[in-house]
Design an enzyme around this catalytic site. Sequence first.
Site, PDB file in Angstrom:
ATOM      1  N   ARG A 208      46.877  93.329 -70.361  1.00 24.74           N
ATOM      2  CA  ARG A 208      46.800  94.765 -70.093  1.00 24.74           C
ATOM      3  C   ARG A 208      48.072  95.278 -69.448  1.00 24.74           C
ATOM      4  O   ARG A 208      48.511  96.378 -69.705  1.00 24.74           O
ATOM      5  CB  ARG A 208      45.651  95.061 -69.119  1.00 24.74           C
ATOM      6  CG  ARG A 208      44.322  95.130 -69.760  1.00 24.74           C
ATOM      7  CD  ARG A 208      43.234  94.981 -68.752  1.00 24.74           C
ATOM      8  NE  ARG A 208      43.245  93.653 -68.173  1.00 24.74           N
ATOM      9  CZ  ARG A 208      42.225  93.124 -67.540  1.00 24.74           C
ATOM     10  NH1 ARG A 208      41.139  93.817 -67.355  1.00 24.74           N
ATOM     11  NH2 ARG A 208      42.295  91.901 -67.075  1.00 24.74           N
TER      12      ARG A 208
ATOM     13  N   HIS B 166      37.650  94.503 -74.289  1.00 25.31           N
ATOM     14  CA  HIS B 166      37.344  93.170 -74.835  1.00 25.31           C
ATOM     15  C   HIS B 166      37.049  93.277 -76.334  1.00 25.31           C
ATOM     16  O   HIS B 166      37.558  92.491 -77.128  1.00 25.31           O
ATOM     17  CB  HIS B 166      36.095  92.569 -74.165  1.00 25.31           C
ATOM     18  CG  HIS B 166      36.242  92.244 -72.706  1.00 25.31           C
ATOM     19  ND1 HIS B 166      35.316  92.627 -71.768  1.00 25.31           N
ATOM     20  CD2 HIS B 166      37.181  91.550 -72.023  1.00 25.31           C
ATOM     21  CE1 HIS B 166      35.673  92.183 -70.572  1.00 25.31           C
ATOM     22  NE2 HIS B 166      36.814  91.531 -70.697  1.00 25.31           N
TER      23      HIS B 166
ATOM     24  N   SER C 260      36.146  94.862 -66.516  1.00 24.47           N
ATOM     25  CA  SER C 260      34.719  94.785 -66.195  1.00 24.47           C
ATOM     26  C   SER C 260      34.473  95.340 -64.790  1.00 24.47           C
ATOM     27  O   SER C 260      33.455  96.003 -64.547  1.00 24.47           O
ATOM     28  CB  SER C 260      34.237  93.332 -66.264  1.00 24.47           C
ATOM     29  OG  SER C 260      34.405  92.820 -67.556  1.00 24.47           O
TER      30      SER C 260
ATOM     31  N   LYS D 200      31.477  81.429 -59.120  1.00 25.82           N
ATOM     32  CA  LYS D 200      31.810  82.845 -59.252  1.00 25.82           C
ATOM     33  C   LYS D 200      30.535  83.672 -59.391  1.00 25.82           C
ATOM     34  O   LYS D 200      29.718  83.413 -60.266  1.00 25.82           O
ATOM     35  CB  LYS D 200      32.713  83.045 -60.476  1.00 25.82           C
ATOM     36  CG  LYS D 200      33.580  84.282 -60.373  1.00 25.82           C
ATOM     37  CD  LYS D 200      34.610  84.312 -61.478  1.00 25.82           C
ATOM     38  CE  LYS D 200      34.988  85.741 -61.805  1.00 25.82           C
ATOM     39  NZ  LYS D 200      35.894  85.828 -62.938  1.00 25.82           N
TER      40      LYS D 200
HETATM   41  P1  ADP Z   1      38.114  91.348 -66.807  1.00 22.30           P
HETATM   42  O1  ADP Z   1      39.535  90.950 -66.551  1.00 22.30           O
HETATM   43  O2  ADP Z   1      37.945  92.681 -67.474  1.00 22.30           O
HETATM   44  O3  ADP Z   1      37.188  91.173 -65.642  1.00 22.30           O
HETATM   45  P2  ADP Z   1      37.554  88.862 -68.294  1.00 22.30           P
HETATM   46  O4  ADP Z   1      37.828  87.887 -67.234  1.00 22.30           O
HETATM   47  O5  ADP Z   1      36.254  88.732 -68.988  1.00 22.30           O
HETATM   48  O6  ADP Z   1      37.547  90.385 -67.894  1.00 22.30           O
HETATM   49  O7  ADP Z   1      38.758  88.894 -69.339  1.00 22.30           O
HETATM   50  C1  ADP Z   1      38.815  88.097 -70.467  1.00 22.30           C
HETATM   51  C2  ADP Z   1      40.113  88.336 -71.184  1.00 22.30           C
HETATM   52  O8  ADP Z   1      40.150  89.677 -71.669  1.00 22.30           O
HETATM   53  C3  ADP Z   1      41.402  88.158 -70.389  1.00 22.30           C
HETATM   54  O9  ADP Z   1      42.362  87.553 -71.255  1.00 22.30           O
HETATM   55  C4  ADP Z   1      41.791  89.588 -70.048  1.00 22.30           C
HETATM   56  O10 ADP Z   1      43.188  89.708 -69.844  1.00 22.30           O
HETATM   57  C5  ADP Z   1      41.360  90.309 -71.301  1.00 22.30           C
HETATM   58  N1  ADP Z   1      41.066  91.738 -71.135  1.00 22.30           N
HETATM   59  C6  ADP Z   1      40.151  92.303 -70.322  1.00 22.30           C
HETATM   60  N2  ADP Z   1      40.141  93.639 -70.433  1.00 22.30           N
HETATM   61  C7  ADP Z   1      41.097  93.957 -71.352  1.00 22.30           C
HETATM   62  C8  ADP Z   1      41.606  95.189 -71.888  1.00 22.30           C
HETATM   63  N3  ADP Z   1      41.145  96.364 -71.491  1.00 22.30           N
HETATM   64  N4  ADP Z   1      42.597  95.099 -72.821  1.00 22.30           N
HETATM   65  C9  ADP Z   1      43.075  93.897 -73.190  1.00 22.30           C
HETATM   66  N5  ADP Z   1      42.650  92.714 -72.718  1.00 22.30           N
HETATM   67  C10 ADP Z   1      41.683  92.729 -71.807  1.00 22.30           C
END
Ligand code: ADP
Length: 160
Positions: free
Chosen positions: A90, A17, A128, A41
């Site tokens: 990703r 992130h 996460s 959630k």
């Molecule tokens: P996660 O998918 O890790 O549980 P979130 O729902 O908080 O996290 O994700 C928020 C945004 O961050 C989404 O657009 C997700 O694709 C992106 N994201 C999460 N982890 C990464 C990563 N390692 N590299 C690039 N983008 C990421």
Amino acid sequence: MEKAIYPGSFDPITKGHLDIITRTSAVVDHLIVAILENPRKQTLFTLEERIEMLRLSTAPYPNVEIDYFGGLLINYVEEKNINIIIKGLRAISDFEFEFQMALVNRKLNPKVETLFMVTNSKYSYLSSSIVKEIAGFKGEIKELVPPAVYDLITQKFRHP
Ligand code: ADP
């Protein structure tokens, strides 16, 4: 002025992130990192804890603001005069859902663009959930989360 939003759950924030935040803040004037609050959630960290972790991690970036919202992303975007939605990608598996969301949001407001930021290959495996999984079994997460929030996260697993 380019004003962007990077929405997510950030439960907790990871280095993946933070990499997206750093790279986006370098190409837009203002970036709002916003927690989507969804009462249905279940999250490990409270909204307040997630806000605090985002604040600590993004302290070095003066054009980054932390906020949260409930309901439809596009309503928040309009209220704040945001013109860009940033999504991290990703893998191909992220793409299908994000592609649909981007089209829906364009339908709701054609003036707002969704831009995809491709992951840094170092963090392509990182989420996460992976952090929670590893920390839950007392594994080392130092390489996976921003140094500013490492203690906060590990404490949660010591005293849940
Ligand atoms: P996660 O998918 O890790 O549980 P979130 O729902 O908080 O996290 O994700 C928020 C945004 O961050 C989404 O657009 C997700 O694709 C992106 N994201 C999460 N982890 C990464 C990563 N390692 N590299 C690039 N983008 C990421």
